[in-house]
Write an enzyme that holds these catalytic residues in place. Structure first.
Site, PDB file in Angstrom:
ATOM      1  N   LYS A  15       0.854  -1.075  -0.029  1.00 28.98           N
ATOM      2  CA  LYS A  15       0.129  -0.036  -0.037  1.00 28.98           C
ATOM      3  C   LYS A  15       0.845   1.156   0.194  1.00 28.98           C
ATOM      4  O   LYS A  15       0.657   2.212  -0.855  1.00 28.98           O
ATOM      5  CB  LYS A  15      -0.721   0.045   1.337  1.00 28.98           C
ATOM      6  N   ARG A  65      -9.845   1.550   8.883  1.00 29.50           N
ATOM      7  CA  ARG A  65      -9.383   0.105   9.440  1.00 29.50           C
ATOM      8  C   ARG A  65     -10.429  -0.355  10.246  1.00 29.50           C
ATOM      9  O   ARG A  65     -10.082  -1.895  10.397  1.00 29.50           O
ATOM     10  CB  ARG A  65      -7.745   0.191  10.066  1.00 29.50           C
ATOM     11  N   ARG A  91      11.816  -6.049   4.486  1.00 29.84           N
ATOM     12  CA  ARG A  91      11.947  -4.671   5.114  1.00 29.84           C
ATOM     13  C   ARG A  91      12.541  -4.562   6.107  1.00 29.84           C
ATOM     14  O   ARG A  91      13.040  -3.412   6.529  1.00 29.84           O
ATOM     15  CB  ARG A  91      10.396  -4.288   4.860  1.00 29.84           C
ATOM     16  N   ARG A 130      11.870  -1.390  11.192  1.00 27.75           N
ATOM     17  CA  ARG A 130      10.423  -1.176  12.032  1.00 27.75           C
ATOM     18  C   ARG A 130      10.273  -2.143  13.201  1.00 27.75           C
ATOM     19  O   ARG A 130      10.445  -3.404  12.972  1.00 27.75           O
ATOM     20  CB  ARG A 130       9.164  -1.285  11.036  1.00 27.75           C
ATOM     21  N   ARG A 140      -0.343  -8.655  13.194  1.00 27.06           N
ATOM     22  CA  ARG A 140      -0.913  -7.669  12.515  1.00 27.06           C
ATOM     23  C   ARG A 140      -1.832  -8.189  11.394  1.00 27.06           C
ATOM     24  O   ARG A 140      -2.911  -7.631  10.979  1.00 27.06           O
ATOM     25  CB  ARG A 140       0.052  -6.905  11.805  1.00 27.06           C
TER      26      ARG A 140
HETATM   27  P1  ADP Z   1       0.613  -2.114   8.001  1.00 25.11           P
HETATM   28  O1  ADP Z   1      -0.548  -1.908   7.000  1.00 25.11           O
HETATM   29  O2  ADP Z   1       1.779  -2.686   6.971  1.00 25.11           O
HETATM   30  O3  ADP Z   1       0.758  -2.744   9.146  1.00 25.11           O
HETATM   31  P2  ADP Z   1       0.799   0.955   8.700  1.00 25.11           P
HETATM   32  O4  ADP Z   1       1.932   1.856   8.302  1.00 25.11           O
HETATM   33  O5  ADP Z   1      -0.256   1.033   7.654  1.00 25.11           O
HETATM   34  O6  ADP Z   1       1.355  -0.563   8.201  1.00 25.11           O
HETATM   35  O7  ADP Z   1       0.356   0.627   9.963  1.00 25.11           O
HETATM   36  C1  ADP Z   1       1.296   0.461  10.951  1.00 25.11           C
HETATM   37  C2  ADP Z   1       0.555   0.681  12.354  1.00 25.11           C
HETATM   38  O8  ADP Z   1       0.057   1.823  12.624  1.00 25.11           O
HETATM   39  C3  ADP Z   1      -0.386  -0.306  12.671  1.00 25.11           C
HETATM   40  O9  ADP Z   1      -0.051  -1.561  12.860  1.00 25.11           O
HETATM   41  C4  ADP Z   1      -1.381   0.458  13.588  1.00 25.11           C
HETATM   42  O10 ADP Z   1      -0.697   0.221  15.090  1.00 25.11           O
HETATM   43  C5  ADP Z   1      -1.021   2.164  13.397  1.00 25.11           C
HETATM   44  N1  ADP Z   1      -2.397   2.421  12.285  1.00 25.11           N
HETATM   45  C6  ADP Z   1      -2.186   2.680  11.290  1.00 25.11           C
HETATM   46  N2  ADP Z   1      -3.370   3.239  10.615  1.00 25.11           N
HETATM   47  C7  ADP Z   1      -4.264   3.035  11.658  1.00 25.11           C
HETATM   48  C8  ADP Z   1      -5.581   3.021  11.796  1.00 25.11           C
HETATM   49  N3  ADP Z   1      -6.376   3.577  10.957  1.00 25.11           N
HETATM   50  N4  ADP Z   1      -6.195   2.575  13.018  1.00 25.11           N
HETATM   51  C9  ADP Z   1      -5.667   2.336  14.062  1.00 25.11           C
HETATM   52  N5  ADP Z   1      -4.208   2.097  14.015  1.00 25.11           N
HETATM   53  C10 ADP Z   1      -3.637   2.456  12.788  1.00 25.11           C
END
Ligand code: ADP
Length: 195
Positions: free
Chosen positions: A16, A91, A130, A136, A147
């Site tokens: 994404k 989400r 990654r 990370r 996750r």
């Molecule tokens: P990925 O989808 O690869 O896990 P992201 O960078 O989109 O990575 O998100 C990393 C973390 O940020 C998530 O695991 C969560 O802890 C937090 N996060 C991101 N977007 C949201 C959201 N919309 N609602 C709640 N937590 C979020």
């Protein structure tokens, strides 16, 4: 002219973030990643960052109230007024409802939801790679698997919600970055959304 309003949805590691940056350029809209916003705050040790640091490290979701408020502020910044690409938001169902409220309050609506699909083993492999490069905190195998299950439980159901509104275009996330971008652009064009 009014820009396009897009969401990107898909499991962790589907690509994404990579596609969001390219699509933002292609459609001349800002890419807004809640994950990036949270990580930047963690890095800068802001009050928000201190609050969410351990949540991110565990692979849990940040509470809706906090996430919704951050997105609402961001969507009201000048560059997002006429279009945006949201990456990683909404989400949860609560976030869907809040986004609906924010947009309809401004007389706006989404144009499309791009679902990027990817096989679990492939994405785990990508994320572990990654981890070696970016370091990370949430890219350990255990947290990645967690996750994934949080995604399946809380986010995958959103696909039905948006499908019922006929907004979803589904694109295979496997293959070269440019191939995936081309698939997305073609799928959006089929929906009448032009770059
Ligand atoms: P990925 O989808 O690869 O896990 P992201 O960078 O989109 O990575 O998100 C990393 C973390 O940020 C998530 O695991 C969560 O802890 C937090 N996060 C991101 N977007 C949201 C959201 N919309 N609602 C709640 N937590 C979020």
């Amino acid at each position: 002219m009014t820009g396009t309003r897009l969401l990107l949805i898909g499991p962790p590691g589907a690509g994404k973030g990579t596609q969001a940056a390219i699509l933002a350029d292609t459609y001349s809209i800002p890419a807004i990643s809640t994950g990036d916003i949270f990580r930047a705050n963690v890095k800068n040790e802001t009050p928000l960052g201190l609050e969410v640091k351990s949540i991110l490290a565990r692979g849990e979701y940040v509470p809706d109230s906090l996430t919704n408020a951050i997105v609402e502020d961001r969507l009201h910044e000048a560059d997002a007024v006429s279009g945006f690409l949201l990456d990683g938001y909404p989400r949860t169902i609560d976030q869907v409802n809040e986004l609906d409220r924010m947009l309809s309050a401004d007389g706006k609506a989404l144009d499309a939801v791009v679902l990027i699909t990817a096989d679990t083993d492939v994405v785990v492999g990508r994320l572990l790679k990654r981890a070696e490069i970016e370091g990370r905190a949430d890219d350990t195998e255990e947290v990645i698997r967690h996750r994934m299950s949080v995604y399946e439980e809380q986010t995958a159901p959103l696909i039905n919600t948006y499908s019922a509104r006929d907004l979803v275009v589904t694109v295979d996330g496997l293959g070269a970055v440019e191939e995936v971008t081309a698939r997305i652009v073609a799928a959006l064009a089929d929906k009448g959304i032009q770059a």
